[in-house]
Write a protein that holds these residues in place. Structure first.
Motif, PDB file in Angstrom:
ATOM      1  N   ARG A 294       0.863  -1.190   0.000  1.00 42.01           N
ATOM      2  CA  ARG A 294       0.000   0.000   0.000  1.00 42.01           C
ATOM      3  C   ARG A 294       0.896   1.236   0.000  1.00 42.01           C
TER       4      ARG A 294
ATOM      5  N   THR B  20      -2.541   4.517  -2.834  1.00 42.10           N
ATOM      6  CA  THR B  20      -3.464   5.192  -1.929  1.00 42.10           C
ATOM      7  C   THR B  20      -3.214   6.690  -2.011  1.00 42.10           C
TER       8      THR B  20
ATOM      9  N   ARG C  48      -3.091   2.684   6.731  1.00 40.54           N
ATOM     10  CA  ARG C  48      -3.643   2.892   5.392  1.00 40.54           C
ATOM     11  C   ARG C  48      -2.557   2.777   4.334  1.00 40.54           C
TER      12      ARG C  48
ATOM     13  N   ARG D  32       1.548   5.327  -0.690  1.00 41.05           N
ATOM     14  CA  ARG D  32       0.997   6.678  -0.802  1.00 41.05           C
ATOM     15  C   ARG D  32       1.397   7.252  -2.145  1.00 41.05           C
TER      16      ARG D  32
END
Length: 333
Positions: free
Chosen positions: A163, A183, A198, A165
């Motif tokens: 994941r 993300t 996240r 950024r």
């Protein structure tokens, strides 16, 4: 004598009142925090404008997305809600592929090349902004983009399901090409994104890593020199047209100084930030052959995707840039 003195005072008061009425007060929004060299440069630009116009134009800079969210800055300037804004240029890529050309791997790999790319694409970008009643003032590059991870990046397989950024659509496509899960996260939300799980990694510059104390949530930075993206500062044409010619000229002169100062600040900040990352325990390295090859394949796919969407004008701007870089390289040999 009293009558004359009174008349003089009235005249002075009237002149002062007229001056205060004519003075323009602008509002400007930027998504970046005060620690960013971009924001520092933008605030210096605002100070220069106030000084060189003797207060005829003052610009209040609202940083860190405190006034308007990143994605709403350009629409807000276009509507006239605010007078000026600063955005990451490639967040506008849905409007036209030319806005994302500086996030294509292999196109511009140095500050000199990144500036030449800006010069080659500026006329087209200016034209597109003008169609929406906007005027670009200046653009400044970030340091080259690398990859922050919580372990050494040694195998392309590490990208699978990672994941990452990714602050714009092109970076998101790049991460997907690598097998990762992109993300979208604003700079101000990076610490929360890591702490809540996240994101596991991020693609960004040494500068952002330093400003956001990346050592609090990652251990490694792979200095991959992927691309040098830019921020662009722009204003409302309507707000500009309300200024007198002298103030307009002072504003544009301050913008030219801000651009020159910003590019130099970016170079300096990159070196300082790399040193800060290492001082705070982050291992800084360059990609090994396997990772480099994977990044190259992902970048090639990204470029082909861009070409499939770019119009003739965008293709010509890129061609002009490459010809210019070729001439510059030949001149140095």
């Amino acid at each position: 004598m009293r009558i004359r003195a009174t008349q003089s005072l009235l005249l002075i008061s009237a002149c002062a009142f007229a001056s205060s009425v004519q003075a323009a007060q602008w509002t400007m929004a930027t998504p970046y925090g005060d620690a960013s060299f971009h924001t520092q440069n933008t605030k210096q630009f605002a100070e220069d404008v106030a000084e060189t116009t003797d207060g005829e134009l003052t610009i209040t800079v609202h940083s860190g997305g405190s006034l308007v969210a990143h994605g709403e800055i350009k629409p807000s300037v276009r509507r006239g809600t605010i007078d000026a804004g600063e955005v990451f240029l490639s967040v506008l890529s849905n409007d036209n592929p030319i806005f994302e050309v500086d996030t294509l791997p292999g196109v511009a790999g140095s500050y000199d090349e990144a500036f030449s790319l800006w010069q080659a694409t500026r006329p087209m970008i200016t034209e597109l902004f003008a169609e929406e009643g906007l005027i670009p003032l200046y653009a400044v590059a970030w340091p080259s983009q690398g990859i922050y991870t919580s372990e050494p990046l040694t195998d392309p397989a590490q990208f699978e399901g990672l994941r990452v950024r990714a602050p714009n659509i092109n970076t998101q496509r790049f991460v997907s090409n690598l097998g990762g899960s992109p993300t979208e996260t604003e700079e101000s939300d990076i610490p929360t994104a890591f702490s809540t799980g996240r994101v596991d990694a991020m693609i960004t510059s040494s500068s952002t890593g330093n400003a956001m104390t990346a050592w609090d949530y990652v251990s490694d930075y792979t200095d991959a020199n992927l691309w040098l993206p830019k921020n662009i500062v722009f204003i409302s044409q309507r707000s500009f047209d309300r200024l007198d010619e002298e103030t307009q000229s002072a504003l544009m002169d301050a913008a030219a100084r801000a651009e020159e100062r910003g590019w130099e600040a970016s170079r300096e900040d990159n070196q300082m930030s790399l040193e800060a990352l290492e001082e705070n325990g982050i291992a800084v390295s360059t990609p090994n052959e396997e990772v480099s090859a994977a990044l190259q394949r992902a970048g090639d796919a990204l470029f082909e995707d861009w070409r499939s969407r770019a119009d003739d004008e965008a293709e010509q701007a890129l061609s002009d840039y490459r010809e210019q870089v070729g001439r510059e390289q030949a001149g140095r040999e």
